[in-house]
Design a protein around this motif. Structure first.
Motif, PDB file in Angstrom:
ATOM      1  N   SER A  91      41.603  54.168  52.502  1.00 22.83           N
ATOM      2  CA  SER A  91      41.545  52.783  52.052  1.00 22.83           C
ATOM      3  C   SER A  91      41.109  51.899  53.219  1.00 22.83           C
ATOM      4  N   HIS A  92      39.798  51.621  53.310  1.00 18.59           N
ATOM      5  CA  HIS A  92      39.257  50.882  54.448  1.00 18.59           C
ATOM      6  C   HIS A  92      39.497  49.381  54.330  1.00 18.59           C
ATOM      7  N   ASP A  93      39.712  48.920  53.139  1.00 25.04           N
ATOM      8  CA  ASP A  93      39.904  47.484  52.919  1.00 25.04           C
ATOM      9  C   ASP A  93      41.232  47.279  52.192  1.00 25.04           C
ATOM     10  N   PRO A  94      42.347  47.315  52.929  1.00 24.06           N
ATOM     11  CA  PRO A  94      43.662  47.230  52.279  1.00 24.06           C
ATOM     12  C   PRO A  94      43.826  45.932  51.497  1.00 24.06           C
ATOM     13  N   MET A  95      44.379  46.063  50.305  1.00 22.31           N
ATOM     14  CA  MET A  95      44.566  44.898  49.448  1.00 22.31           C
ATOM     15  C   MET A  95      45.840  44.154  49.839  1.00 22.31           C
ATOM     16  N   PRO A  96      45.918  42.850  49.527  1.00 19.41           N
ATOM     17  CA  PRO A  96      47.154  42.102  49.777  1.00 19.41           C
ATOM     18  C   PRO A  96      48.324  42.738  49.033  1.00 19.41           C
ATOM     19  N   ALA A  97      49.505  42.609  49.601  1.00 20.52           N
ATOM     20  CA  ALA A  97      50.682  43.266  49.027  1.00 20.52           C
ATOM     21  C   ALA A  97      51.007  42.773  47.623  1.00 20.52           C
ATOM     22  N   ASP A  98      50.627  41.531  47.318  1.00 22.48           N
ATOM     23  CA  ASP A  98      50.985  40.973  46.009  1.00 22.48           C
ATOM     24  C   ASP A  98      49.871  41.107  44.971  1.00 22.48           C
ATOM     25  N   ARG A  99      48.768  41.761  45.328  1.00 18.48           N
ATOM     26  CA  ARG A  99      47.609  41.814  44.434  1.00 18.48           C
ATOM     27  C   ARG A  99      47.952  42.461  43.088  1.00 18.48           C
ATOM     28  N   CYS A 100      48.578  43.612  43.127  1.00 21.07           N
ATOM     29  CA  CYS A 100      48.898  44.318  41.882  1.00 21.07           C
ATOM     30  C   CYS A 100      49.874  43.504  41.036  1.00 21.07           C
ATOM     31  N   LEU A 101      50.887  42.950  41.671  1.00 16.83           N
ATOM     32  CA  LEU A 101      51.881  42.148  40.955  1.00 16.83           C
ATOM     33  C   LEU A 101      51.228  40.993  40.215  1.00 16.83           C
ATOM     34  N   LEU A 102      50.385  40.240  40.906  1.00 17.31           N
ATOM     35  CA  LEU A 102      49.766  39.063  40.294  1.00 17.31           C
ATOM     36  C   LEU A 102      48.764  39.449  39.206  1.00 17.31           C
ATOM     37  N   LEU A 103      48.049  40.539  39.412  1.00 14.50           N
ATOM     38  CA  LEU A 103      47.097  40.987  38.396  1.00 14.50           C
ATOM     39  C   LEU A 103      47.809  41.466  37.137  1.00 14.50           C
ATOM     40  N   VAL A 104      48.884  42.212  37.314  1.00 12.44           N
ATOM     41  CA  VAL A 104      49.650  42.691  36.158  1.00 12.44           C
ATOM     42  C   VAL A 104      50.273  41.517  35.416  1.00 12.44           C
ATOM     43  N   LEU A 105      50.790  40.542  36.161  1.00 14.30           N
ATOM     44  CA  LEU A 105      51.375  39.355  35.533  1.00 14.30           C
ATOM     45  C   LEU A 105      50.331  38.595  34.727  1.00 14.30           C
ATOM     46  N   GLU A 106      49.195  38.313  35.336  1.00 23.36           N
ATOM     47  CA  GLU A 106      48.165  37.535  34.652  1.00 23.36           C
ATOM     48  C   GLU A 106      47.605  38.292  33.446  1.00 23.36           C
ATOM     49  N   SER A 107      47.366  39.578  33.609  1.00 24.37           N
ATOM     50  CA  SER A 107      46.833  40.370  32.498  1.00 24.37           C
ATOM     51  C   SER A 107      47.843  40.462  31.360  1.00 24.37           C
ATOM     52  N   SER A 108      49.113  40.603  31.695  1.00 24.77           N
ATOM     53  CA  SER A 108      50.160  40.650  30.668  1.00 24.77           C
ATOM     54  C   SER A 108      50.273  39.312  29.959  1.00 24.77           C
ATOM     55  N   ARG A 109      50.172  38.227  30.730  1.00 20.99           N
ATOM     56  CA  ARG A 109      50.245  36.887  30.133  1.00 20.99           C
ATOM     57  C   ARG A 109      49.121  36.680  29.125  1.00 20.99           C
TER      58      ARG A 109
END
Length: 309
Positions: A82-100
């Motif tokens: 993983s050469h470009d590590p994602m922000p720690a909250d990326r998955c959380l916010l994406l799952v929240l927004e997609s679920s919403r």
């Protein structure tokens, strides 16, 4: 190829074989299989893909959270490539927004099919059931996120920064407002029975247990109705009252909240719930907690109303 893998994984992890698969995966050297799934779900949710693919990603995310806990939603990938590590909250916010978004779309479609569609056929009923099953997945993820942010901003040693918590709370507020609008629509159509309605009360109750003053006016307007909702196989609104007890216990700690519960007639549901909880057929630890909440709610009402006279 990645979509085929997504479909396969979402089906396997949501099947009865998920626990066997989980045990087998833990034996794999390196043990970073969950990081690969984490990275894959983020890649799908943050790109323009069809709603069906996003739904599969949410189904897989819900399975992962069910197996590994809410902490899986936060944290950076430990993958060596993983050469470009994602922000720690990326998955959380994406799952929240997609679920919403999923909840808003599905509840709107369900309401249309139930109350406005001209053809009330078996095919329509099956479509409604399918959409209800899908919305339950999004509800489950939202409930997990509520639990995550309620743990003092972190879980399993992983902290969530303040800016992320603000974003999450804003997203949760929007989601709960959508659910309340769905319940308001059901109230206008005089519908009180249904597992979709009960699931809606549950998610509202979960959030209000942590944020009892959220959506205050709308909740007070709907309170009597919320306490009257029954599951498909229920003969009385027992579970809806149980879901709302944590919130009711908190809001009745002040005079205004106590008066609101009394004026709505909701106190009757609390008393009926308590009677069922202390009956001979119920003796679980969860029931004991509900008994205390019901007793505290009733005591709060009696004390606060007496003090206001």
């Amino acid at each position: 190829m990645k979509f085929e893998a997504l479909h396969l994984l979402s089906r396997i992890f949501s099947s009865k074989y998920s626990e066997v698969l989980k045990d087998a995966l833990h034996l794999i050297t390196g043990n970073n299989w969950s990081d690969y799934i984490h990275t894959g779900i983020v890649a799908i949710l943050q790109n323009r893909v069809s709603p069906a693919e996003k739904l599969h990603a949410l189904i897989l995310a819900e399975s992962m959270v069910s197996m590994l806990g809410e902490g899986w939603l936060i944290g950076q990938s430990s993958l060596a490539d993983s050469h470009d590590p994602m922000p720690a909250d990326r998955c959380l916010l994406l799952v929240l927004e997609s679920s919403r978004v999923e909840i808003a779309v599905l509840l709107n479609e369900i309401a249309y099919l139930k109350y406005e569609a001209s053809n009330n056929t078996s095919a329509t009923a099956e479509t409604i059931l399918s959409k209800q099953r899908n919305v339950v997945v999004a509800f489950s993820l939202i409930e997990r996120i509520i639990k995550l942010v309620s743990t003092a901003g972190g879980v399993e040693g992983k902290l969530i920064d303040d800016s992320t918590i603000v974003k999450v709370i804003n997203g949760l507020n929007e989601t709960i407002n959508v659910v309340l609008e769905y319940l308001e629509d059901a109230k206008e159509h005089r519908e009180k029975k249904g597992d979709d309605l009960l699931a809606s009360v549950r998610i509202v109750g979960s959030y209000l247990a942590e944020m009892p003053n959220a959506c205050k006016e709308k909740v007070r307007e709907l309170l009597a109705y919320l306490l009257s909702i029954e599951g498909e196989d229920e003969a009385s609104p027992f579970h809806s009252t149980c879901f709302l007890l944590p919130m009711l216990c908190q809001v009745t700690m002040n005079v205004a909240g106590s008066k609101a519960l009394i004026s709505s007639g909701g106190y009757k549901a609390v008393v009926d719930c308590l009677i069922k909880l202390i009956g001979p057929s119920r003796s679980t630890v969860e029931d004991n907690g509900r008994i205390f909440l019901a007793c505290d709610t009733i005591m709060n009402m009696l004390l606060k109303v007496e003090l206001s006279w």
